[in-house]
Each structure stands twice: as C-alpha cells, then as structure tokens.
Design a protein around this motif. Structure first.
Motif, PDB file in Angstrom:
ATOM      1  N   THR A  22       0.850  -1.186   0.000  1.00 50.16           N
ATOM      2  CA  THR A  22       0.000   0.000   0.000  1.00 50.16           C
ATOM      3  C   THR A  22       0.886   1.237   0.000  1.00 50.16           C
ATOM      4  N   GLN A  65      -0.431   4.273   1.718  1.00 50.66           N
ATOM      5  CA  GLN A  65      -1.356   5.146   2.441  1.00 50.66           C
ATOM      6  C   GLN A  65      -1.193   4.881   3.930  1.00 50.66           C
ATOM      7  N   VAL A  66      -1.034   5.958   4.668  1.00 55.68           N
ATOM      8  CA  VAL A  66      -0.879   5.841   6.115  1.00 55.68           C
ATOM      9  C   VAL A  66      -2.206   6.219   6.744  1.00 55.68           C
ATOM     10  N   ARG A  67      -2.754   5.292   7.523  1.00 55.85           N
ATOM     11  CA  ARG A  67      -4.034   5.583   8.165  1.00 55.85           C
ATOM     12  C   ARG A  67      -3.806   6.450   9.399  1.00 55.85           C
ATOM     13  N   PRO A  68      -4.851   7.168   9.849  1.00 56.16           N
ATOM     14  CA  PRO A  68      -4.673   8.028  11.022  1.00 56.16           C
ATOM     15  C   PRO A  68      -4.316   7.207  12.259  1.00 56.16           C
ATOM     16  N   GLY A 117      -5.628   2.127  13.311  1.00 57.36           N
ATOM     17  CA  GLY A 117      -4.617   1.210  12.801  1.00 57.36           C
ATOM     18  C   GLY A 117      -3.253   1.564  13.332  1.00 57.36           C
ATOM     19  N   SER A 118      -2.298   0.656  13.096  1.00 61.78           N
ATOM     20  CA  SER A 118      -0.984   0.805  13.711  1.00 61.78           C
ATOM     21  C   SER A 118       0.038   1.426  12.756  1.00 61.78           C
ATOM     22  N   ARG A 122       3.954   1.683  13.510  1.00 61.28           N
ATOM     23  CA  ARG A 122       4.901   0.808  12.826  1.00 61.28           C
ATOM     24  C   ARG A 122       6.003   1.579  12.107  1.00 61.28           C
ATOM     25  N   TRP A 176       5.542   3.614   9.527  1.00 57.92           N
ATOM     26  CA  TRP A 176       5.309   3.745   8.089  1.00 57.92           C
ATOM     27  C   TRP A 176       5.038   5.200   7.686  1.00 57.92           C
ATOM     28  N   ARG A 182      -0.989  10.877   9.032  1.00 63.46           N
ATOM     29  CA  ARG A 182      -1.855  10.204   8.075  1.00 63.46           C
ATOM     30  C   ARG A 182      -1.649  10.786   6.668  1.00 63.46           C
ATOM     31  N   SER A 183      -1.956   9.990   5.649  1.00 58.77           N
ATOM     32  CA  SER A 183      -1.891  10.487   4.277  1.00 58.77           C
ATOM     33  C   SER A 183      -3.138  11.298   3.973  1.00 58.77           C
ATOM     34  N   PRO A 203       5.359  -4.225   3.331  1.00 63.10           N
ATOM     35  CA  PRO A 203       5.174  -3.004   4.119  1.00 63.10           C
ATOM     36  C   PRO A 203       4.571  -1.871   3.295  1.00 63.10           C
TER      37      PRO A 203
END
Lengths: 472, 209
Positions: free
Chosen positions: B73, B75-78, B82-83, B87, B89, B93-94, B114
């Motif tokens: 993916t 996209q970074v979630r808020p 999610g982690s 993690r 990444w 968030r994106s 990842p």
C-alpha cells in the motif's frame, strides 16, 4: 441415465431466438472462468512461493490484474448475461429483437478480452484497480456489451405479458446500470483521469458498482427465477421483493469509498460509503427471506442455487461488518477482504449462474448433460474448494490483521505465520478449479455427443458403464 | 412495479444520484487541489508534494506496470485507526494532497509487504539497495517479496567488471541493472509524504515537552 439423454422439452419460437446468443455467452463465460482460475491459482501460488515463475509477465500484480478482469468481465459478466438473455425472452414471451447482434457483440467482447490478457501480462495495465485494461480495449468491450445488453433491454420493453416479475426488474436494472457505470468510469478513470486521488475514487465507484449493481442483480435474477422452480417452493413473502430491489438500487451505488476507510479521501465520503454498505444488509436479508427454502435438494441446479444464496447472505453481511470502522481497522489490507470478495464472486455470482446453466443447457441443447458423476463432482469440488479458500483467507486474514495492528510483531514473522493459510488458499482454489474442469468435461462430452455420435456412444458406455442410447 | 418507464427512471435516478454524490462532487471538492508552498527554516520555498526527478517519474511507470501495488500500500491511516504510524510507516496520516504527482495513484489494498508511502524516508541518506530488487532474499532472508530479476542483466564476466554491477561477490558472473531497475529504485527512494500540511499537522510528540 442414458435413456433420458434426450429431454422432451421443446423451445417456443420466441425462445429459439435466445438459443444462439445464450449458448455462446455461457460457453464464453466457461472458457474465461477456466483461464481466470488458472491465473488466480498462479497469483495465489506466488504469494507463498515467491521464487517460482521469476518472469516479468508473471508478477503477482500482473497475474492478479489479468485474473480479476477475466473473471469479472469474462466469466461472471458473460455467464450472468447469458442467463439474463434467456430469462427476458422466456419471461417476456418475446423474441430477442436482433439476436445476431448479441452474438456479434459477444464475439467483439471476446476478441478484446483475448487481447487484454497478454496486454496485462506484458505490462500494459493502466494501474487503476478494476480498470486495468487499456482504454482502447475497455471501449471495445463496452461496445460489445452494449450490443448484447440492448437485446435484453428491448426484450423487457416488449414484454408480452401483463406485468414484470422480480427477475425482469433485476435484469433491467443490472444491464442499464452497468452500461452507465462502465461508460462513465471509462471516461473518469482511463480516458480523462481526474487528478491524484480522484482516480481511485472513480475506480472504487466502478468496482463497487459493478458488483452491487450489475453482477449481483444478474445473479439475483437467476436466483429469483430458478431457485423456486428447482426447489418447488414458491417465493416466500413476495411483497418484500420490490423492497429488496429498490433498497439494492438505492444503496448499491453509494459504497465507492468503502474500500478506502482511513484512506486519504474526505471523511464524509467514507461515512456515506460505510452507511451504504451497512444498509445493503436490507436487500441481502430480504432476498434471503424470499428465497430460503428447505435443505437437501436433489438437483445440481438447486445445490448451486442454495450455495449462491448462502454466499450472498454471508458475503453481504460480511461486507457490511468489515466496513465498520472498528472492524475495518483490524481487517483492512488483510486477506480477509479477499476472502469476502471470493465468496461473493465464486459462491454467489457463479453459483447463481451455474444454477441457471444446469437448467438451461439441457433445454437449449435438447439433451441432458451426459454424466451425473461429473455434475456431482462439480458441486462437491466447487463447494469444498470455495470453503477451503475462503476459510483459509478469513482465518489467516484475521490473524494477520490482529498481528499487524495490535502487536509489535514484525512483518516478516507475521508473513511466516500467514504462510500455511496462503498454501491452503492455493489448494482450495485448485480444488475449485478442478470442479470447473469437471463441468467443462461434462460440456465437452455433450458437444462430443453431437459432433461424434458414434464416439458419443462409446464415451457414454465407458464413463457411465450403462447401455448406450440407441442412435437416431 | 409493472410500469416500464417508472422502473427505467427509478433505475436511472438512483445511479445518477450516486454518481453525482461520489464522483462529481468529489471532483468539485478536490479537482482544484494544488501543491502546498511553504517556506522552510532557511527561507527557501518548498513544495509538497515535491516534483519527482525524471528517473523517479519513469520508475513510477515501472511500479505500475509490474503491479507492485498487489502487495504494497501507499497510504498511512490516522493514528486512531490502525498501527500504521506506530509501525513507523509514516509520521502522519496520508491526505489527498500527497498524491497530486501520482498518475495514477497506487494506493494498494493489501499489506503482504510493508506500506511504502514514506519508503524514501526510511532509507535515510543511503541509496536504495538494488540487490533487493534483484533478489530480496539476498538481503532479507525471510522476505516473501518476489523480486524482479528480469530488470537485471546477468552476464558471464570476461574482462573488466562493469562499474554498475551489483556487489554480489560471485566470481565469474556479474549482475548489471537495466535502466528500469535504476528508475524503480529512484522512484522508491523518492517516496516521502511526511511534510507538514495545513490539513495534516504533524502529531505533537510527548517527549518534546
């Protein structure tokens, strides 16, 4: 069984017009199903055996893109439309206005998809999920689709009996919706793509719409017509059917961002999509209430119909639950989401198509499918393979999501834990494929019976071990 | 339910409404989004998302063509969903603006590998290791990434080794990246979307107090 190899059913004159296009669409759908499943199996294999097939044409991404396009635009769409064209002619007591155009449309469609597979494997993907085919091929498929769909719409418009039955609503909705969805999505994703994230939204609207407003209505049309017929139990509470149709119509188009929860799109879009996904439980439950009947059905068509209905119930409810933010946080990006998609495509949509095909093929060809054993193998292997594949990804995906989100385990060890489930999934798909091969073999035997009457006698003798039917 | 025209217009209206709501209105809302211009500490104007080098832009096409998004993916979630941030990444968030340079966007839907939204940041100052593209298991033994050996030319070493050859330490054989491999590596190294934006402030770190 050879004494009943020829059925007594004769086709009405208006039904005769549907014979050519329906058989062509069903044959095309079957061929695409086999090709798509081989590609899916390879893609699944590469997830746990990354070193095999080290070729550019066989990356997981390319195999998956080719497989999903072939399975959706080939197998499911053509199979569903094949059943639908028969239903509109049969239920409307009206001939297909120009059945030759439907055959031509299918031929054009098949040619474009045939070019599409190597195009995708050789790297010609647009990179837009669900719309990977190059724009030119997409437009050709669309034209082919229109030629087929126009026959369906015309036959419903010319319906020669008093009113419409549920199967006709779902078919009219499905074929019109897909014409509009595909046309607008081709424009907004591959011809004039929006900037950045807008393409992903349009693609989401296409993939979600294709399922809820095209494949699902076609499958439901088949279920509404064939399930009561083959199970000899009428639709229960028929007054709920219009509600099922209109609730699907209302909410089916609003789930575009359901796959983007937590993603980089405005929050209101996600909220609407989640709400629509949850509200889609209404048509799922209403359809189940309408069509659920007793278990233990003898006929192959009935078994596939029941499989389809249950896949719809569990898949539809599963989609609603996994779209909720709390569940989505855990299961998004995991194999669990793939499990639901496979349950809905292979179980629900293809199950409904097979329920129809087992009734229709003998009617249209004038002979039964020659081998009962192969038909039983088809049901058993399909159900077993699907159960293995879906269970593997559902359980594996759940564990994967848990480890990813609520533990500090590193990705390598998470993937190592996932490996047995990936293997089981590949095995399940292979079993499912074997079931479809059994069906294809049965169809080939049927064809051989026409092409080689002498050969057919021999084949029937060898396979069923019974006395061959006297040649006419 | 026996009136054809009613059915037709009902079917048309339900779809048109969803198209307006989920395709047309977002275009109105996001279609005019532009890159963010801000001035950094050294008084230099920086754009976000930054323009990609030609090589990295070509690498995006390689990424799309090979279908890397099947497992990765971007996209970074808020943080409350999610982690992803935990993690490492991404730092935030994106948001939609991060993807203005991506035609088409490669959000991805599966995390067998990842998230790569900020992969370039994780490389730090080191160049991307091309050996990982040739065979990921030479670098990370347990990697399940399939690698892309076809982006490299494997040849028997006859004279002087090529300056571009990978340092695999195999006598008599050298592996030289083709242009596509270098482009893909440049693209991966360019992946970074952690800049602070008006709509996406960086989370305040606890230890900064």
């Amino acid at each position: 069984m050879s004494d009943s190899a020829k059925t007594a059913t004769t086709l009405e004159p208006h039904e005769q017009t549907a014979r050519g296009p329906v058989l062509y669409l069903l044959a095309g759908g079957l061929a695409w199903l086999l090709i798509g499943l081989v590609l899916t199996c390879l893609a699944s294999l590469k997830l746990h055996a990354p070193g095999c097939l080290p070729f550019a044409w066989a990356t997981t991404g390319r195999l998956q893109a080719a497989a999903s396009n072939v399975l959706l635009l080939g197998a499911a769409a053509q199979g569903g439309l094949g059943i639908a064209l028969w239903l509109v002619a049969h239920l409307g007591k009206t001939p297909l206005a120009c059945w030759g155009s439907a055959v031509l449309g299918t031929a054009v469609w098949n040619l474009a998809l045939t070019a599409g597979v190597p195009a995708l494997l050789l790297g010609g993907s647009t990179g837009i999920p669900g719309m990977e085919l190059p724009a030119s091929l997409g437009v050709i498929i669309f034209v082919g689709y229109l030629l087929v769909a126009a026959n369906g719409v015309a036959a419903i418009a010319n319906c020669q009996r008093g009113g419409y039955v549920p199967a006709q609503w779902f078919i009219l909705g499905g074929v019109l919706w897909f014409a509009w969805i595909y046309a607008t999505s081709l424009v907004t994703t591959v011809i004039f793509p929006g900037r950045g994230i807008l393409t992903a939204l349009s693609a989401g609207w296409f993939t979600q719409g294709t399922f809820w407003l095209f494949l699902a209505p076609l499958a439901l049309a088949a279920l509404y017509h064939f399930l009561p017929e083959v199970t000899c139990s009428p639709v229960r509470s028929p007054e709920l059917s219009p509600l099922a149709f209109w609730s699907l119509a209302l909410f089916g188009g609003w789930t575009a961002a359901a796959g983007l929860v937590g993603g980089p799109v405005p929050a209101w879009l996600i909220t609407i999509s989640v709400a629509a996904s949850v509200l889609l439980v209404i048509p799922v439950v209403l359809v189940t209430v309408n069509l659920l009947s007793a278990f233990g059905l003898g006929s192959t068509a009935g078994k596939f119909g029941q499989l389809s209905l249950f896949a719809f119930l569990f898949g539809g409810v599963g989609k609603a639950v996994t779209s909720l933010r709390c569940a989505n946080e855990l299961l998004h990006f995991t194999r669990f989401e793939v499990a639901l998609n496979e349950l809905l495509l292979f179980g629900f949509v293809l199950g409904a198509v097979f329920a129809g095909a087992y009734v229709l093929i003998p009617k249209l060809v004038g002979r039964r499918l020659p081998n009962c054993g192969l038909a039983n193998a088809h049901v058993a292997l399909s159900a077993l393979g699907l159960a293995m594949a879906v269970a593997a990804y559902a359980i594996g995906g759940w564990k994967q999501g848990w480890a990813l989100n609520y533990t500090s385990a590193d990705l390598l060890s998470i993937n190592a834990e996932l490996k047995p489930f990936l293997r089981l999934h590949t095995a399940g798909l292979a079993v499912f494929l074997l079931g479809q091969v059994a069906f294809a073999a049965n169809v080939l035997l049927l064809v051989a019976g026409f092409v080689l009457p002498a050969g057919r006698t021999l084949v029937t003798e060898v396979i069923t071990g019974s006395a061959p039917a006297p040649a006419k | 339910m026996n009136h054809g025209p009613l059915l037709f217009f009902g079917v048309l209206a339900t779809l048109a409404a969803s198209w307006l709501g989920l395709v047309a209105v977002p275009r109105q809302q996001l279609g005019t989004l532009d890159a963010d211009l801000s001035t950094n500490a050294a008084n230099v104007v920086v754009t976000h998302p930054p323009a990609r080098s030609g090589e990295a832009a070509q690498g995006h096409a390689v990424y799309v063509s090979l279908g890397c998004a099947a497992c990765h993916t971007q996209q970074v979630r808020p943080e409350n969903g999610g982690s992803d941030v935990a993690r490492g990444w991404g730092v935030r968030r994106s948001v939609a603006r991060d993807y203005l340079r991506d035609e088409p966007v490669q959000l991805g839907a599966s995390r067998l590998g990842p998230d790569l939204a900020n992969f370039g940041d994780r490389l730090g100052t080191n160049a991307f290791n091309l050996v990982r593209l040739f065979n990921p298991r030479l670098v990370v033994t347990k990697s399940t990434c399939e690698g892309a050996p076809y982006l490299f030319e494997v040849r028997t070493l006859t004279g002087e080794p090529s300056a571009a050859a990978l340092a695999l330490g195999e006598p008599g054989r050298e592996v030289v990246p083709k242009p596509a491999a270098r482009q893909l590596a440049a693209y991966l190294a360019s992946l970074s979307s952690g800049a602070e934006l008006p709509e996406a402030p960086l989370p305040v770190k606890e230890e900064a107090k």
